[in-house]
Design a protein around this motif. Structure first.
Motif, PDB file in Angstrom:
ATOM      1  N   LYS A  22       0.750  -1.116   0.034  1.00 30.39           N
ATOM      2  CA  LYS A  22       0.084   0.206   0.013  1.00 30.39           C
ATOM      3  C   LYS A  22       0.751   1.198   0.005  1.00 30.39           C
ATOM      4  O   LYS A  22       0.484   1.997  -0.790  1.00 30.39           O
ATOM      5  CB  LYS A  22      -1.049  -0.163   1.200  1.00 30.39           C
ATOM      6  N   VAL A  23       1.957   1.333   0.871  1.00 31.99           N
ATOM      7  CA  VAL A  23       2.875   2.254   0.932  1.00 31.99           C
ATOM      8  C   VAL A  23       3.497   2.743  -0.484  1.00 31.99           C
ATOM      9  O   VAL A  23       3.653   3.765  -0.938  1.00 31.99           O
ATOM     10  CB  VAL A  23       3.704   2.241   1.989  1.00 31.99           C
ATOM     11  N   SER A  24       4.115   1.663  -0.977  1.00 34.75           N
ATOM     12  CA  SER A  24       4.666   1.515  -2.298  1.00 34.75           C
ATOM     13  C   SER A  24       3.625   2.137  -3.514  1.00 34.75           C
ATOM     14  O   SER A  24       4.239   2.958  -4.288  1.00 34.75           O
ATOM     15  CB  SER A  24       5.238   0.199  -2.660  1.00 34.75           C
ATOM     16  N   ARG A  25       2.317   1.611  -3.399  1.00 34.95           N
ATOM     17  CA  ARG A  25       1.395   2.078  -4.431  1.00 34.95           C
ATOM     18  C   ARG A  25       1.268   3.626  -4.491  1.00 34.95           C
ATOM     19  O   ARG A  25       1.175   4.442  -5.146  1.00 34.95           O
ATOM     20  CB  ARG A  25       0.132   1.212  -4.201  1.00 34.95           C
ATOM     21  N   GLU A  26       1.032   4.253  -3.009  1.00 36.89           N
ATOM     22  CA  GLU A  26       0.739   5.652  -2.805  1.00 36.89           C
ATOM     23  C   GLU A  26       2.065   6.344  -3.162  1.00 36.89           C
ATOM     24  O   GLU A  26       1.855   7.406  -3.724  1.00 36.89           O
ATOM     25  CB  GLU A  26       0.618   5.771  -1.360  1.00 36.89           C
ATOM     26  N   LEU A  27       3.393   5.675  -2.921  1.00 34.57           N
ATOM     27  CA  LEU A  27       4.460   6.466  -3.316  1.00 34.57           C
ATOM     28  C   LEU A  27       4.392   6.664  -4.795  1.00 34.57           C
ATOM     29  O   LEU A  27       4.710   7.666  -5.398  1.00 34.57           O
ATOM     30  CB  LEU A  27       5.694   5.925  -3.023  1.00 34.57           C
ATOM     31  N   LEU A  28       4.224   5.455  -5.541  1.00 30.63           N
ATOM     32  CA  LEU A  28       4.152   5.565  -6.886  1.00 30.63           C
ATOM     33  C   LEU A  28       3.250   6.568  -7.748  1.00 30.63           C
ATOM     34  O   LEU A  28       3.588   7.431  -8.438  1.00 30.63           O
ATOM     35  CB  LEU A  28       3.855   4.127  -7.445  1.00 30.63           C
ATOM     36  N   GLN A  29       2.119   6.699  -7.147  1.00 32.67           N
ATOM     37  CA  GLN A  29       1.018   7.694  -7.573  1.00 32.67           C
ATOM     38  C   GLN A  29       1.315   9.081  -7.319  1.00 32.67           C
ATOM     39  O   GLN A  29       1.455   9.808  -8.393  1.00 32.67           O
ATOM     40  CB  GLN A  29      -0.199   7.137  -7.080  1.00 32.67           C
ATOM     41  N   LYS A  30       1.837   9.269  -5.952  1.00 35.63           N
ATOM     42  CA  LYS A  30       2.074  10.823  -5.661  1.00 35.63           C
ATOM     43  C   LYS A  30       3.407  11.351  -6.449  1.00 35.63           C
ATOM     44  O   LYS A  30       3.551  12.249  -6.642  1.00 35.63           O
ATOM     45  CB  LYS A  30       2.139  10.912  -4.024  1.00 35.63           C
ATOM     46  N   PHE A  31       4.199  10.229  -6.367  1.00 38.06           N
ATOM     47  CA  PHE A  31       5.659  10.629  -7.163  1.00 38.06           C
ATOM     48  C   PHE A  31       5.515  10.957  -8.472  1.00 38.06           C
ATOM     49  O   PHE A  31       6.108  12.017  -9.054  1.00 38.06           O
ATOM     50  CB  PHE A  31       6.827   9.713  -6.868  1.00 38.06           C
ATOM     51  N   GLY A  32       4.661   9.970  -9.030  1.00 41.08           N
ATOM     52  CA  GLY A  32       4.532  10.318 -10.625  1.00 41.08           C
ATOM     53  C   GLY A  32       3.784  11.486 -10.761  1.00 41.08           C
ATOM     54  O   GLY A  32       4.095  12.405 -11.776  1.00 41.08           O
ATOM     55  N   ALA A  33       2.700  12.091  -9.787  1.00 48.92           N
ATOM     56  CA  ALA A  33       2.203  13.240  -9.901  1.00 48.92           C
ATOM     57  C   ALA A  33       2.922  14.423  -9.958  1.00 48.92           C
ATOM     58  O   ALA A  33       2.803  15.047 -10.642  1.00 48.92           O
ATOM     59  CB  ALA A  33       0.920  13.334  -9.237  1.00 48.92           C
ATOM     60  N   LYS A  34       3.912  14.257  -8.969  1.00 50.91           N
ATOM     61  CA  LYS A  34       4.810  15.671  -8.815  1.00 50.91           C
ATOM     62  C   LYS A  34       5.998  15.610  -9.824  1.00 50.91           C
ATOM     63  O   LYS A  34       6.207  16.685 -10.215  1.00 50.91           O
ATOM     64  CB  LYS A  34       5.637  15.289  -7.519  1.00 50.91           C
ATOM     65  N   CYS A  35       6.329  14.616 -10.195  1.00 50.73           N
ATOM     66  CA  CYS A  35       7.568  14.463 -11.236  1.00 50.73           C
ATOM     67  C   CYS A  35       7.290  14.256 -12.707  1.00 50.73           C
ATOM     68  O   CYS A  35       8.060  14.524 -13.400  1.00 50.73           O
ATOM     69  CB  CYS A  35       8.573  13.143 -10.921  1.00 50.73           C
ATOM     70  N   GLY A  36       5.932  13.945 -12.812  1.00 49.14           N
ATOM     71  CA  GLY A  36       5.460  13.705 -14.304  1.00 49.14           C
ATOM     72  C   GLY A  36       5.908  12.251 -14.971  1.00 49.14           C
ATOM     73  O   GLY A  36       5.444  11.737 -16.075  1.00 49.14           O
ATOM     74  N   ALA A  37       6.487  11.407 -14.148  1.00 48.10           N
ATOM     75  CA  ALA A  37       6.671   9.939 -14.487  1.00 48.10           C
ATOM     76  C   ALA A  37       7.511   9.155 -13.359  1.00 48.10           C
ATOM     77  O   ALA A  37       7.725   9.608 -12.199  1.00 48.10           O
ATOM     78  CB  ALA A  37       7.634   9.676 -15.644  1.00 48.10           C
TER      79      ALA A  37
END
Length: 130
Positions: free
Chosen positions: A79-94
């Motif tokens: 769950k933590v990894s999934r949230e990290l993936l989504q939020k990081f992608g939104a911030k960085c663009g990929a």
């Protein structure tokens, strides 16, 4: 140290070449983790230039996921990894290193020090770290 201070320190470690992206993220949490800093640096050494040398997941994101797993004792790591993936992608663009670096497009979405900073800040958001 606040999460913002950790993020700045990690970005500086990457910008100065002291660590790769993954190492920069894990090392700023050494005081909170059950492994020595030397062990953290060793286990994260293989994620320079993203997993697979820019072909896959950003090393900073991998480092944040590693820290998340250690801080939660593995409980809820997916769950933590999934949230990290989504939020990081939104911030960085990929979330893929070669896309972040614009290897195929020539358009850099996020430089490494900013990816490192965003990974630390995103981990702080996901785990409600101050």
């Amino acid at each position: 140290m606040t999460i913002e201070e950790r993020a700045e320190k990690a970005a500086n470690l990457k910008a100065t070449g002291a660590c790769n992206c993954c190492q920069a993220v894990v090392s700023v949490f050494a005081d909170k983790l059950p492994l020595a800093e030397e062990q953290l640096l060793a286990v994260s050494a293989g994620f320079a230039a993203g997993m697979g040398s820019m072909e896959a997941t950003c090393g900073a994101l991998i480092g944040a996921s590693m820290v998340g797993g250690l801080l939660t004792n593995g409980m809820g790591s997916v769950k933590v990894s999934r949230e990290l993936l989504q939020k990081f992608g939104a911030k960085c663009g990929a979330t893929i290193c070669k896309e972040l670096k614009g290897r195929d497009t020539g358009k850099v979405l996020c430089e490494c020090p900013m990816c490192v900073k965003n990974a630390v800040l995103t981990l702080g958001e996901v785990l409600s770290l101050q």
